[in-house]
Design a protein around this motif. Sequence first.
Motif, PDB file in Angstrom:
ATOM      1  N   MET A 168       0.844  -1.167   0.000  1.00 17.73           N
ATOM      2  CA  MET A 168       0.000   0.000   0.000  1.00 17.73           C
ATOM      3  C   MET A 168       0.892   1.233   0.000  1.00 17.73           C
ATOM      4  SD  MET A 168      -3.091   1.280   0.191  1.00 17.73           S
ATOM      5  CE  MET A 168      -3.699  -0.382   0.103  1.00 17.73           C
ATOM      6  N   PRO A 169       0.719   2.110  -0.987  1.00 19.38           N
ATOM      7  CA  PRO A 169       1.537   3.325  -1.004  1.00 19.38           C
ATOM      8  C   PRO A 169       1.318   4.169   0.255  1.00 19.38           C
ATOM      9  CG  PRO A 169       0.458   2.995  -3.117  1.00 19.38           C
ATOM     10  CD  PRO A 169      -0.125   1.994  -2.162  1.00 19.38           C
ATOM     11  N   GLU A 170       2.394   4.646   0.817  1.00 21.89           N
ATOM     12  CA  GLU A 170       2.347   5.439   2.047  1.00 21.89           C
ATOM     13  C   GLU A 170       1.464   6.679   1.899  1.00 21.89           C
ATOM     14  OE1 GLU A 170       3.112   6.735   5.900  1.00 21.89           O
ATOM     15  OE2 GLU A 170       3.476   4.777   4.996  1.00 21.89           O
ATOM     16  N   LYS A 171       1.476   7.290   0.725  1.00 22.57           N
ATOM     17  CA  LYS A 171       0.708   8.524   0.539  1.00 22.57           C
ATOM     18  C   LYS A 171      -0.804   8.285   0.570  1.00 22.57           C
ATOM     19  CE  LYS A 171       1.353   8.254  -4.438  1.00 22.57           C
ATOM     20  NZ  LYS A 171       1.905   8.921  -5.587  1.00 22.57           N
ATOM     21  N   PHE A 172      -1.256   7.028   0.513  1.00 23.80           N
ATOM     22  CA  PHE A 172      -2.691   6.723   0.558  1.00 23.80           C
ATOM     23  C   PHE A 172      -3.174   6.463   1.980  1.00 23.80           C
ATOM     24  CE2 PHE A 172      -2.571   4.725  -3.969  1.00 23.80           C
ATOM     25  CZ  PHE A 172      -2.285   5.967  -4.497  1.00 23.80           C
ATOM     26  N   ARG A 173      -2.315   6.631   2.956  1.00 21.97           N
ATOM     27  CA  ARG A 173      -2.691   6.274   4.324  1.00 21.97           C
ATOM     28  C   ARG A 173      -3.893   7.056   4.835  1.00 21.97           C
ATOM     29  NH1 ARG A 173       1.951   9.334   5.140  1.00 21.97           N
ATOM     30  NH2 ARG A 173       1.618  11.098   6.541  1.00 21.97           N
ATOM     31  N   TRP A 174      -4.160   8.240   4.277  1.00 19.70           N
ATOM     32  CA  TRP A 174      -5.314   9.029   4.711  1.00 19.70           C
ATOM     33  C   TRP A 174      -6.628   8.308   4.428  1.00 19.70           C
ATOM     34  CZ3 TRP A 174      -9.282  10.777   1.711  1.00 19.70           C
ATOM     35  CH2 TRP A 174      -9.104  10.689   0.336  1.00 19.70           C
ATOM     36  N   VAL A 175      -6.662   7.451   3.404  1.00 23.15           N
ATOM     37  CA  VAL A 175      -7.883   6.695   3.082  1.00 23.15           C
ATOM     38  C   VAL A 175      -8.127   5.618   4.139  1.00 23.15           C
ATOM     39  CG1 VAL A 175      -8.992   5.228   1.348  1.00 23.15           C
ATOM     40  CG2 VAL A 175      -7.559   7.126   0.613  1.00 23.15           C
ATOM     41  N   PHE A 176      -7.060   5.165   4.770  1.00 25.40           N
ATOM     42  CA  PHE A 176      -7.141   4.095   5.773  1.00 25.40           C
ATOM     43  C   PHE A 176      -6.815   4.673   7.142  1.00 25.40           C
ATOM     44  CE2 PHE A 176      -5.941   2.434   1.646  1.00 25.40           C
ATOM     45  CZ  PHE A 176      -6.997   1.559   1.419  1.00 25.40           C
ATOM     46  N   TRP A 177      -7.579   5.665   7.538  1.00 24.47           N
ATOM     47  CA  TRP A 177      -7.321   6.408   8.767  1.00 24.47           C
ATOM     48  C   TRP A 177      -7.424   5.565  10.030  1.00 24.47           C
ATOM     49  CZ3 TRP A 177     -11.597   7.068   5.668  1.00 24.47           C
ATOM     50  CH2 TRP A 177     -12.804   6.650   6.196  1.00 24.47           C
ATOM     51  N   ASP A 178      -8.130   4.442   9.971  1.00 24.91           N
ATOM     52  CA  ASP A 178      -8.389   3.659  11.179  1.00 24.91           C
ATOM     53  C   ASP A 178      -7.485   2.444  11.342  1.00 24.91           C
ATOM     54  OD1 ASP A 178      -9.549   2.539   8.948  1.00 24.91           O
ATOM     55  OD2 ASP A 178     -11.290   1.765  10.007  1.00 24.91           O
ATOM     56  N   VAL A 179      -6.569   2.230  10.413  1.00 20.37           N
ATOM     57  CA  VAL A 179      -5.657   1.087  10.484  1.00 20.37           C
ATOM     58  C   VAL A 179      -4.256   1.547  10.084  1.00 20.37           C
ATOM     59  CG1 VAL A 179      -7.460  -0.612   9.948  1.00 20.37           C
ATOM     60  CG2 VAL A 179      -6.096   0.356   8.100  1.00 20.37           C
ATOM     61  N   ASP A 180      -3.285   0.691  10.302  1.00 23.19           N
ATOM     62  CA  ASP A 180      -1.922   0.955   9.853  1.00 23.19           C
ATOM     63  C   ASP A 180      -1.844   0.596   8.373  1.00 23.19           C
ATOM     64  OD1 ASP A 180       0.770   1.253   9.425  1.00 23.19           O
ATOM     65  OD2 ASP A 180       1.372  -0.387  10.750  1.00 23.19           O
ATOM     66  N   ALA A 181      -1.867   1.592   7.510  1.00 23.96           N
ATOM     67  CA  ALA A 181      -1.892   1.361   6.064  1.00 23.96           C
ATOM     68  C   ALA A 181      -0.679   0.574   5.586  1.00 23.96           C
ATOM     69  CB  ALA A 181      -1.981   2.696   5.321  1.00 23.96           C
ATOM     70  N   LYS A 182       0.450   0.731   6.248  1.00 26.22           N
ATOM     71  CA  LYS A 182       1.654  -0.005   5.839  1.00 26.22           C
ATOM     72  C   LYS A 182       1.502  -1.509   6.066  1.00 26.22           C
ATOM     73  CE  LYS A 182       3.978   2.682   8.391  1.00 26.22           C
ATOM     74  NZ  LYS A 182       4.917   3.397   9.230  1.00 26.22           N
ATOM     75  N   ALA A 183       0.621  -1.879   6.975  1.00 27.64           N
ATOM     76  CA  ALA A 183       0.428  -3.294   7.288  1.00 27.64           C
ATOM     77  C   ALA A 183      -0.566  -3.973   6.356  1.00 27.64           C
ATOM     78  CB  ALA A 183      -0.042  -3.454   8.730  1.00 27.64           C
ATOM     79  N   LEU A 184      -1.267  -3.215   5.530  1.00 25.17           N
ATOM     80  CA  LEU A 184      -2.250  -3.805   4.620  1.00 25.17           C
ATOM     81  C   LEU A 184      -1.552  -4.570   3.500  1.00 25.17           C
ATOM     82  CD1 LEU A 184      -4.811  -0.882   4.299  1.00 25.17           C
ATOM     83  CD2 LEU A 184      -5.113  -3.024   5.553  1.00 25.17           C
ATOM     84  N   ARG A 238      -7.019   5.158  -9.545  1.00 20.08           N
ATOM     85  CA  ARG A 238      -6.108   4.682 -10.603  1.00 20.08           C
ATOM     86  C   ARG A 238      -5.199   3.574 -10.068  1.00 20.08           C
ATOM     87  NH1 ARG A 238      -4.717  10.518 -13.151  1.00 20.08           N
ATOM     88  NH2 ARG A 238      -6.369  10.517 -14.705  1.00 20.08           N
ATOM     89  N   TRP A 239      -4.699   3.768  -8.859  1.00 24.75           N
ATOM     90  CA  TRP A 239      -3.871   2.732  -8.236  1.00 24.75           C
ATOM     91  C   TRP A 239      -4.683   1.452  -8.058  1.00 24.75           C
ATOM     92  CZ3 TRP A 239      -4.708   0.161  -3.678  1.00 24.75           C
ATOM     93  CH2 TRP A 239      -3.685  -0.701  -3.278  1.00 24.75           C
ATOM     94  N   LEU A 240      -5.930   1.587  -7.610  1.00 26.29           N
ATOM     95  CA  LEU A 240      -6.798   0.435  -7.389  1.00 26.29           C
ATOM     96  C   LEU A 240      -7.024  -0.340  -8.683  1.00 26.29           C
ATOM     97  CD1 LEU A 240      -8.574  -0.669  -4.947  1.00 26.29           C
ATOM     98  CD2 LEU A 240     -10.481   0.362  -6.181  1.00 26.29           C
TER      99      LEU A 240
END
Length: 98
Positions: free
Chosen positions: A1-17, A40-42
């Motif tokens: 998961m790109p680090e810059k998308f972490r705002w979409v996953f505010w409730d989890v650690d996006a790096k762990a997805l 686009r990434w999706l």
Amino acid sequence: MPEKFRWVFWDVDAKALDTATDRDYIIPRVLEFGRLEEVRWLVGTYGMNGIHRFLRDVGHPELSGRTLGFWRAVLKAEGEAWASSPAWRRSSAAPWID
């Protein structure tokens, strides 16, 4: 998961997805809240067929009618049966109101 998308996953650690094992969490979150860059990434990650399969077979209560309508048009799936949202999502009344 790109680090810059972490705002979409505010409730989890996006790096762990993980894009493979967390697919059914990632797809609806990006479809509902993502900007063009995230979508686009999706599409690049799962492909249009993967997104279509998710909407048809899995679905998610987080997806709004507006989002579903948009993707039905994009995927040319207006008459196709998709996984349905739970009743509380289809209702216009708040679930805590009797």
